[in-house]
Design a protein around this motif. Structure first.
Motif, PDB file in Angstrom:
ATOM      1  N   PRO A  35       0.842  -1.205   0.144  1.00 39.27           N
ATOM      2  CA  PRO A  35      -0.064  -0.071  -0.051  1.00 39.27           C
ATOM      3  C   PRO A  35       0.639   1.232  -0.023  1.00 39.27           C
ATOM      4  CG  PRO A  35      -0.189  -1.034   2.191  1.00 39.27           C
ATOM      5  CD  PRO A  35       0.757  -2.101   1.280  1.00 39.27           C
ATOM      6  N   GLN A  37      -0.097   5.309  -0.216  1.00 39.62           N
ATOM      7  CA  GLN A  37      -0.884   6.507  -0.156  1.00 39.62           C
ATOM      8  C   GLN A  37      -0.285   7.376  -1.583  1.00 39.62           C
ATOM      9  OE1 GLN A  37      -1.334   8.968   3.031  1.00 39.62           O
ATOM     10  NE2 GLN A  37      -2.676  10.237   1.699  1.00 39.62           N
ATOM     11  N   HIS A  69      -3.661   2.906   2.197  1.00 33.65           N
ATOM     12  CA  HIS A  69      -4.216   3.255   3.496  1.00 33.65           C
ATOM     13  C   HIS A  69      -5.687   3.947   3.277  1.00 33.65           C
ATOM     14  CE1 HIS A  69      -2.134   6.570   5.462  1.00 33.65           C
ATOM     15  NE2 HIS A  69      -2.274   6.842   4.238  1.00 33.65           N
ATOM     16  N   GLN A 111      -6.044  -1.679   1.766  1.00 36.05           N
ATOM     17  CA  GLN A 111      -5.662  -1.523   3.229  1.00 36.05           C
ATOM     18  C   GLN A 111      -6.557  -0.534   3.986  1.00 36.05           C
ATOM     19  OE1 GLN A 111      -2.049   1.081   4.203  1.00 36.05           O
ATOM     20  NE2 GLN A 111      -1.464  -0.937   5.331  1.00 36.05           N
ATOM     21  N   ARG A 222      -0.967  -5.948   8.401  1.00 36.48           N
ATOM     22  CA  ARG A 222       0.343  -5.450   8.277  1.00 36.48           C
ATOM     23  C   ARG A 222       0.880  -4.946   9.726  1.00 36.48           C
ATOM     24  NH1 ARG A 222       3.051  -1.101   3.934  1.00 36.48           N
ATOM     25  NH2 ARG A 222       4.511  -2.982   3.498  1.00 36.48           N
ATOM     26  N   GLY A 294      13.167  -1.934   1.083  1.00 37.10           N
ATOM     27  CA  GLY A 294      14.274  -1.817   0.191  1.00 37.10           C
ATOM     28  C   GLY A 294      14.669  -2.777  -0.709  1.00 37.10           C
ATOM     29  N   GLY A 316       7.824  -1.549  -3.128  1.00 40.86           N
ATOM     30  CA  GLY A 316       7.275  -0.228  -3.292  1.00 40.86           C
ATOM     31  C   GLY A 316       7.557   0.912  -4.037  1.00 40.86           C
ATOM     32  N   ARG A 317       8.759   1.449  -3.764  1.00 37.71           N
ATOM     33  CA  ARG A 317       9.392   2.536  -4.119  1.00 37.71           C
ATOM     34  C   ARG A 317       9.629   2.363  -5.502  1.00 37.71           C
ATOM     35  NH1 ARG A 317      12.782   4.329   0.682  1.00 37.71           N
ATOM     36  NH2 ARG A 317      12.578   2.175   0.775  1.00 37.71           N
TER      37      ARG A 317
HETATM   38  C1  LIG Z   1       4.534   7.310  -0.932  1.00 30.43           C
HETATM   39  C2  LIG Z   1       4.547   6.111  -0.046  1.00 30.43           C
HETATM   40  C3  LIG Z   1       3.476   5.978   0.642  1.00 30.43           C
HETATM   41  C4  LIG Z   1       3.080   4.785   1.388  1.00 30.43           C
HETATM   42  N1  LIG Z   1       1.739   4.635   2.073  1.00 30.43           N
HETATM   43  C5  LIG Z   1       1.701   3.566   2.745  1.00 30.43           C
HETATM   44  C6  LIG Z   1       0.259   3.206   3.067  1.00 30.43           C
HETATM   45  O1  LIG Z   1      -0.683   3.950   2.653  1.00 30.43           O
HETATM   46  N2  LIG Z   1       0.127   2.077   3.880  1.00 30.43           N
HETATM   47  C7  LIG Z   1       1.309   1.448   4.328  1.00 30.43           C
HETATM   48  O2  LIG Z   1       1.172   0.588   5.076  1.00 30.43           O
HETATM   49  N3  LIG Z   1       2.514   1.744   4.148  1.00 30.43           N
HETATM   50  C8  LIG Z   1       2.770   3.044   3.201  1.00 30.43           C
HETATM   51  N4  LIG Z   1       3.867   3.220   2.599  1.00 30.43           N
HETATM   52  C9  LIG Z   1       5.193   2.155   2.862  1.00 30.43           C
HETATM   53  C10 LIG Z   1       5.305   0.964   1.842  1.00 30.43           C
HETATM   54  O3  LIG Z   1       4.170   0.245   1.622  1.00 30.43           O
HETATM   55  C11 LIG Z   1       6.591   0.336   1.868  1.00 30.43           C
HETATM   56  O4  LIG Z   1       6.529  -0.362   3.051  1.00 30.43           O
HETATM   57  C12 LIG Z   1       7.951   1.075   2.014  1.00 30.43           C
HETATM   58  O5  LIG Z   1       7.663   1.841   1.056  1.00 30.43           O
HETATM   59  C13 LIG Z   1       8.988  -0.033   1.987  1.00 30.43           C
HETATM   60  O6  LIG Z   1       9.291  -0.670   0.899  1.00 30.43           O
HETATM   61  P1  LIG Z   1      10.103  -0.144  -0.357  1.00 30.43           P
HETATM   62  O7  LIG Z   1      11.384  -0.073   0.319  1.00 30.43           O
HETATM   63  O8  LIG Z   1      10.007  -1.395  -1.336  1.00 30.43           O
HETATM   64  O9  LIG Z   1       9.616   1.043  -0.731  1.00 30.43           O
HETATM   65  C14 LIG Z   1       4.223   4.088   1.835  1.00 30.43           C
HETATM   66  C15 LIG Z   1       5.588   4.459   1.211  1.00 30.43           C
HETATM   67  C16 LIG Z   1       5.683   5.367   0.223  1.00 30.43           C
HETATM   68  C17 LIG Z   1       7.077   5.654  -0.412  1.00 30.43           C
END
Ligand SMILES: Cc1cc2nc3c(=O)[nH]c(=O)nc-3n(C[C@H](O)[C@H](O)[C@H](O)COP(=O)(O)O)c2cc1C
Length: 340
Positions: A35, A37, A69, A111, A222, A294, A316-317
């Motif tokens: 998830p 945002q 979320h 979520q 989560r 990461g 995610g990113r």
């Molecule tokens: C822009 C952005 C928005 C996010 N929004 C949520 C969210 O709505 N709910 C949530 O549980 N985590 C949220 N996260 C966390 C991501 O789901 C993820 O756990 C986090 O980016 C680490 O993973 P990554 O290193 O692959 O980016 C968000 C992260 C980013 C960068």
């Protein structure tokens, strides 16, 4: 039930491209869009075309997209353009979102969350409330807790009506359910605070009420597995909690950070930074576990699954930056398997 390894490369363990069946739903591979945002909802929390496009473009080769979320009631809102599922009037917009995601061959999970003590006062127009009084936050009464648990259940029911294949409860990153679990914020001295058993009570109540309204659809949790802080949540407590979540009917555990958030500064350069916690929980759990933090390389994600560290990998990113990340990963790993 796991299917056979289409790309079998000799070690007998399954990789990122292997389908996974969970409670009758077949995920075409182990890639999860966690998830995130997007800031694309309207000020009232409604689905917009921009938001639909954001998910459709990224879901094309993803096994399990989890939509950002969404607040279950107005007092649980944190950001002005946060997606919301607090009213039946919002269901129609979500129907457009779920059918668009389904059209690209992916299931869809939503979520749902309440921000509790970190709700945005300016946005909600009243004093935020969490487990205990703290600074500008007031403590919730037991009657309010029961009402919030019911609002979670109603929100889940709306999501299922809108066509979601499951919901994920946001119990990480310092939001309400995590605020109850962590000893750093939960200073209550009633049955909802103090001991580990008591700190699990409210999140488990929410799980129970939500489960009753899901009609057999998937329930994900989560889990804020580590606060990375002295006297905070430890992975030992999270293993206990994960087992209780599983016993209460959670189908998939999604393991992230607690009060340290999802991208803690001290870990940000480590590849797979919440994988140690996820792997500890996987050893104790019998339901699939998602690892995150990461992860940018398909080959590394594939190895995490093959080595049995986790069952599913959230990216995610990297997917935010490159909407074709999953398509490229499938192509890359598929070719690699053919080469072997
Ligand atoms: C822009 C952005 C928005 C996010 N929004 C949520 C969210 O709505 N709910 C949530 O549980 N985590 C949220 N996260 C966390 C991501 O789901 C993820 O756990 C986090 O980016 C680490 O993973 P990554 O290193 O692959 O980016 C968000 C992260 C980013 C960068």
């Amino acid at each position: 039930m796991l299917t056979t390894n289409r790309y079998g490369v000799g070690d007998g363990l399954l990789g990122l491209l292997e389908p996974l069946e969970v409670k009758g739903l077949t995920l075409r591979n182990r890639i999860v869009m966690p998830p995130m945002q997007s800031g694309r909802a309207s000020f009232a929390g409604e689905v917009t075309n921009r938001l639909i496009n954001f998910y459709v473009s990224r879901s094309i080769a993803v096994g399990l997209p989890i939509v950002e979320h969404s607040y279950i009631m107005p007092t649980g809102k944190i950001g002005p353009k946060q997606l919301g599922i607090y009213s039946d009037t919002l269901i129609e917009g979500f129907e457009r979102l779920t059918s668009a995601i389904h059209n690209v061959g992916a299931p869809a999970v939503l979520q749902i969350t309440h921000a509790g003590g970190v709700a945005n006062r300016k946005v909600i127009g009243t004093q935020p409330a969490g487990p205990s009084e703290r600074g500008k936050t007031r403590g919730l009464t037991v009657a309010e807790l029961l009402q919030i648990a019911d609002e979670f259940a109603l929100a889940a029911e709306r999501a299922i009506k809108a066509g979601f294949d499951g919901i994920e409860l946001h119990g990480a990153h310092g939001y309400l359910l995590n605020q109850f679990f962590t000893p750093l914020l939960n200073k209550r001295n009633d049955e909802y605070g103090g001991s580990l058993e008591n700190r699990m009570r409210f999140p488990l109540l929410v799980v129970q009420r939500v489960k009753a309204r899901l009609g057999g659809k998937l329930l994900l949790y989560r889990l804020g597995s580590d606060d990375l802080a002295p006297n905070g949540t430890s992975v030992e407590d999270s293993v206990t909690f994960a087992k209780r979540l599983e016993d209460s009917g959670v189908d998939i555990l999604d393991i992230s950070g607690g009060m340290c958030g999802s991208e803690p500064k001290q870990l940000k350069h480590i590849k797979g930074y919440f994988l140690p916690q996820a792997s500890e929980i996987k050893k104790a759990a019998n339901v699939p576990v998602i690892g995150v933090g990461g992860i940018r390389e398909a080959v590394y994600a594939d190895k995490l699954v093959r080595d049995g560290v986790v069952d599913l990998v959230a990216v995610g990113r990297a997917l935010l930056k490159d909407s074709k990340w999953a398509e490229k990963a499938v192509e890359r790993l598929g070719t690699k398997a053919v080469d072997v």
